[in-house]
Write a protein that holds these residues in place. Structure first.
Motif, PDB file in Angstrom:
ATOM      1  N   HIS A   1       4.496   1.685   6.698  1.00  0.00           N
ATOM      2  CA  HIS A   1       4.345   1.217   5.327  1.00  0.00           C
ATOM      3  C   HIS A   1       3.023   0.464   5.223  1.00  0.00           C
ATOM      4  N   ILE A   2       2.233   0.804   4.215  1.00  0.00           N
ATOM      5  CA  ILE A   2       0.943   0.142   4.024  1.00  0.00           C
ATOM      6  C   ILE A   2       1.177  -1.164   3.282  1.00  0.00           C
ATOM      7  N   GLU A   3       1.021  -2.274   3.980  1.00  0.00           N
ATOM      8  CA  GLU A   3       1.191  -3.588   3.374  1.00  0.00           C
ATOM      9  C   GLU A   3      -0.077  -4.013   2.626  1.00  0.00           C
ATOM     10  N   THR A   4      -1.231  -3.750   3.231  1.00  0.00           N
ATOM     11  CA  THR A   4      -2.518  -4.116   2.639  1.00  0.00           C
ATOM     12  C   THR A   4      -3.567  -3.111   3.082  1.00  0.00           C
ATOM     13  N   VAL A   5      -4.442  -2.725   2.174  1.00  0.00           N
ATOM     14  CA  VAL A   5      -5.617  -1.949   2.564  1.00  0.00           C
ATOM     15  C   VAL A   5      -6.750  -2.284   1.597  1.00  0.00           C
ATOM     16  N   ASN A   6      -7.833  -2.801   2.151  1.00  0.00           N
ATOM     17  CA  ASN A   6      -9.051  -3.063   1.397  1.00  0.00           C
ATOM     18  C   ASN A   6     -10.212  -2.985   2.376  1.00  0.00           C
ATOM     19  N   LYS A   7     -11.405  -3.317   1.958  1.00  0.00           N
ATOM     20  CA  LYS A   7     -12.569  -3.132   2.821  1.00  0.00           C
ATOM     21  C   LYS A   7     -12.576  -4.066   4.023  1.00  0.00           C
ATOM     22  N   ASN A   8     -11.742  -5.109   4.002  1.00  0.00           N
ATOM     23  CA  ASN A   8     -11.736  -6.097   5.080  1.00  0.00           C
ATOM     24  C   ASN A   8     -10.497  -6.060   5.960  1.00  0.00           C
ATOM     25  N   GLU A   9      -9.433  -5.409   5.529  1.00  0.00           N
ATOM     26  CA  GLU A   9      -8.180  -5.491   6.281  1.00  0.00           C
ATOM     27  C   GLU A   9      -7.286  -4.298   5.987  1.00  0.00           C
ATOM     28  N   LEU A  10      -6.615  -3.849   7.043  1.00  0.00           N
ATOM     29  CA  LEU A  10      -5.582  -2.824   6.940  1.00  0.00           C
ATOM     30  C   LEU A  10      -4.353  -3.358   7.661  1.00  0.00           C
ATOM     31  N   VAL A  11      -3.258  -3.502   6.933  1.00  0.00           N
ATOM     32  CA  VAL A  11      -2.019  -4.034   7.515  1.00  0.00           C
ATOM     33  C   VAL A  11      -0.941  -2.962   7.373  1.00  0.00           C
ATOM     34  N   LEU A  12      -0.358  -2.580   8.516  1.00  0.00           N
ATOM     35  CA  LEU A  12       0.664  -1.535   8.553  1.00  0.00           C
ATOM     36  C   LEU A  12       1.950  -2.099   9.133  1.00  0.00           C
ATOM     37  N   LEU A  13       3.069  -1.701   8.553  1.00  0.00           N
ATOM     38  CA  LEU A  13       4.383  -2.108   9.049  1.00  0.00           C
ATOM     39  C   LEU A  13       5.075  -0.899   9.662  1.00  0.00           C
ATOM     40  N   GLN A  14       5.478  -1.033  10.933  1.00  0.00           N
ATOM     41  CA  GLN A  14       6.208   0.026  11.621  1.00  0.00           C
ATOM     42  C   GLN A  14       7.677  -0.370  11.692  1.00  0.00           C
ATOM     43  N   LYS A  15       8.550   0.544  11.314  1.00  0.00           N
ATOM     44  CA  LYS A  15       9.966   0.211  11.236  1.00  0.00           C
ATOM     45  C   LYS A  15      10.564  -0.025  12.613  1.00  0.00           C
ATOM     46  N   GLY A  16      11.589  -0.889  12.650  1.00  0.00           N
ATOM     47  CA  GLY A  16      12.352  -1.106  13.866  1.00  0.00           C
ATOM     48  C   GLY A  16      13.540  -0.178  13.905  1.00  0.00           C
ATOM     49  N   ARG A  17      14.498  -0.460  14.768  1.00  0.00           N
ATOM     50  CA  ARG A  17      15.670   0.406  14.898  1.00  0.00           C
ATOM     51  C   ARG A  17      16.489   0.466  13.622  1.00  0.00           C
ATOM     52  N   GLU A  18      16.471  -0.630  12.856  1.00  0.00           N
ATOM     53  CA  GLU A  18      17.248  -0.688  11.618  1.00  0.00           C
ATOM     54  C   GLU A  18      16.383  -0.451  10.389  1.00  0.00           C
ATOM     55  N   GLY A  19      15.195   0.101  10.583  1.00  0.00           N
ATOM     56  CA  GLY A  19      14.342   0.408   9.450  1.00  0.00           C
ATOM     57  C   GLY A  19      13.257  -0.635   9.238  1.00  0.00           C
ATOM     58  N   PHE A  20      12.626  -0.586   8.088  1.00  0.00           N
ATOM     59  CA  PHE A  20      11.499  -1.482   7.801  1.00  0.00           C
ATOM     60  C   PHE A  20      11.946  -2.926   7.577  1.00  0.00           C
ATOM     61  N   ASP A  21      13.223  -3.157   7.265  1.00  0.00           N
ATOM     62  CA  ASP A  21      13.730  -4.522   7.076  1.00  0.00           C
ATOM     63  C   ASP A  21      14.199  -5.155   8.377  1.00  0.00           C
ATOM     64  N   ASP A  22      14.138  -4.413   9.466  1.00  0.00           N
ATOM     65  CA  ASP A  22      14.549  -4.933  10.771  1.00  0.00           C
ATOM     66  C   ASP A  22      13.629  -6.081  11.181  1.00  0.00           C
ATOM     67  N   PRO A  23      14.177  -7.232  11.607  1.00  0.00           N
ATOM     68  CA  PRO A  23      13.320  -8.339  12.069  1.00  0.00           C
ATOM     69  C   PRO A  23      12.408  -7.949  13.228  1.00  0.00           C
ATOM     70  N   ASP A  24      12.808  -6.914  13.996  1.00  0.00           N
ATOM     71  CA  ASP A  24      11.973  -6.460  15.109  1.00  0.00           C
ATOM     72  C   ASP A  24      10.921  -5.437  14.688  1.00  0.00           C
ATOM     73  N   ALA A  25      10.862  -5.110  13.401  1.00  0.00           N
ATOM     74  CA  ALA A  25       9.785  -4.240  12.923  1.00  0.00           C
ATOM     75  C   ALA A  25       8.450  -4.916  13.217  1.00  0.00           C
ATOM     76  N   LEU A  26       7.438  -4.113  13.501  1.00  0.00           N
ATOM     77  CA  LEU A  26       6.145  -4.650  13.925  1.00  0.00           C
ATOM     78  C   LEU A  26       5.097  -4.492  12.833  1.00  0.00           C
ATOM     79  N   LYS A  27       4.291  -5.533  12.693  1.00  0.00           N
ATOM     80  CA  LYS A  27       3.219  -5.525  11.710  1.00  0.00           C
ATOM     81  C   LYS A  27       1.879  -5.477  12.447  1.00  0.00           C
ATOM     82  N   PHE A  28       1.062  -4.477  12.111  1.00  0.00           N
ATOM     83  CA  PHE A  28      -0.219  -4.243  12.758  1.00  0.00           C
ATOM     84  C   PHE A  28      -1.343  -4.671  11.812  1.00  0.00           C
ATOM     85  N   TYR A  29      -2.152  -5.617  12.258  1.00  0.00           N
ATOM     86  CA  TYR A  29      -3.283  -6.094  11.466  1.00  0.00           C
ATOM     87  C   TYR A  29      -4.567  -5.496  12.038  1.00  0.00           C
TER      88      TYR A  29
END
Length: 338
Positions: free
Chosen positions: A99-127
């Motif tokens: 899931h694309i959380e942010t995308v602009n000329k300075n930053e790209l933030v992506l959320l990768q789902k965990g075992r229980e989906g994107f709302d899983d507390p163990d989902a990872l956020k890539f900056y």
């Protein structure tokens, strides 16, 4: 009131459109940090802690991914759909979804789902940040300089400053070129060589530090020389500079590799289960057969650190760094060994 709702709808629609505008994503992005979904820091033992990751997006839908700063990486395809970034094989099969959380000329933030989906507390956020910004954030240290000769300074290659091979992978190019004439089946050996990519973008001054045999070494030099002009120079403060590069080619037999492979699998399973004493046992077995395995040296060092023996851990990390290292190893040494 209807006019108010219409304004809100237009504002929200424009925000979503800007977020998923494909043109914003083109370029080279380097990982700046990885956190859990709530921005909590990853523990030191997490496999992605301090990992180096580079994504290069190019038109119309080409994506190169690499965990090595000096490689462009494997080519796959991508698409953007309803705020999601889709990674696909060259044949079009879905590989991963972010899931694309942010995308602009300075930053790209992506959320990768965990075992229980994107709302899983163990989902990872890539900056991610642009590679130019990533490199500018580093301050050069004396250890970043290899040598100074008259007016020419030669730098050690690192994620902050490095020349670029115009192909996908220089190491793969060398291996493929050597194997066209020489078979390494059922043979063992290790070739280590250094060379300098000049500020003119020429690979020069190749030196074999450790060779395999005369035939192999000659073939290596021939293949190397055929690609001397296939480089772009390293850039520092907007100017081309000379940089030292290293290359390692290792070969082993299946009699050695297969037991090491299965021992590594057991070690990784134990490590992920936080059974660090068991993991250490199996990493020892694997490294007895493949002592140059940088990833296993790093993880064995993590086991030792988590078991309370930091000096012993530092021995493994420093050995791994001498073999080429990576950003995780550099971070561990800086945090625990200095």
């Amino acid at each position: 009131m209807k006019f108010f709702y219409l304004i809100c709808f237009v504002i929200l629609s424009n925000a979503v459109f800007a977020q998923i505008n494909k043109s914003n994503i083109y370029g080279t992005w380097v990982i700046n940090k990885i956190t859990f979904r709530d921005d909590a820091e990853l523990p030191d033992e997490h496999v992605l802690k301090n990992v180096y990751l580079k994504y290069t997006f190019s038109q119309p839908n080409k994506l190169n991914t690499s965990t090595l700063y000096y490689n462009k990486g494997d080519e796959i395809s991508f698409d953007i759909n309803d705020g999601f970034l889709l990674f696909k094989t060259p044949e079009g099969n879905l590989m991963n979804t972010f899931h694309i959380e942010t995308v602009n000329k300075n930053e790209l933030v992506l959320l990768q789902k965990g075992r229980e989906g994107f709302d899983d507390p163990d989902a990872l956020k890539f900056y991610f940040i642009p590679e130019e910004k990533y490199q500018a954030n580093f301050k050069l240290r004396p250890s970043d300089i290899y040598s100074i000769k008259l007016i020419d300074t030669i730098y050690n290659s690192s994620p902050k400053i490095y020349p670029i091979y115009k192909g996908i992978s220089f190491q793969s190019y060398l291996s493929n070129g050597i194997h066209e004439r020489i078979s390494m089946d059922n043979r063992e050996g290790h070739l280590a060589a250094s060379f300098i990519v000049t500020k003119a973008g020429i690979a020069d001054s190749v030196k074999i530090i450790e060779g395999i045999d005369d035939e192999f070494n000659r073939r290596f030099i021939k293949i190397f020389n055929q690609a001397r002009k296939d480089w772009k120079p390293a850039i520092l403060n907007g100017n081309p500079v000379s940089a030292l590069m290293m290359v390692n080619l290792r070969y082993t037999t299946s009699d050695i590799m297969m037991p090491a492979y299965f021992a590594t699998r057991k070690a990784n399973d134990a490590f992920n289960a936080k059974e660090y004493a068991i993991a250490l046992y199996y990493y020892d077995i694997s490294l007895e057969r493949t002592p140059f395995d940088v990833d296993n040296l790093y993880r064995r060092g993590m086991c030792k650190m988590l078991l309370g023996n930091i000096p012993w851990a530092c021995e493994d990390w420093k050995k791994a760094k001498a073999l080429g290292g990576n950003s995780s190893i550099d971070a561990a040494i800086e945090k625990y060994c200095n």
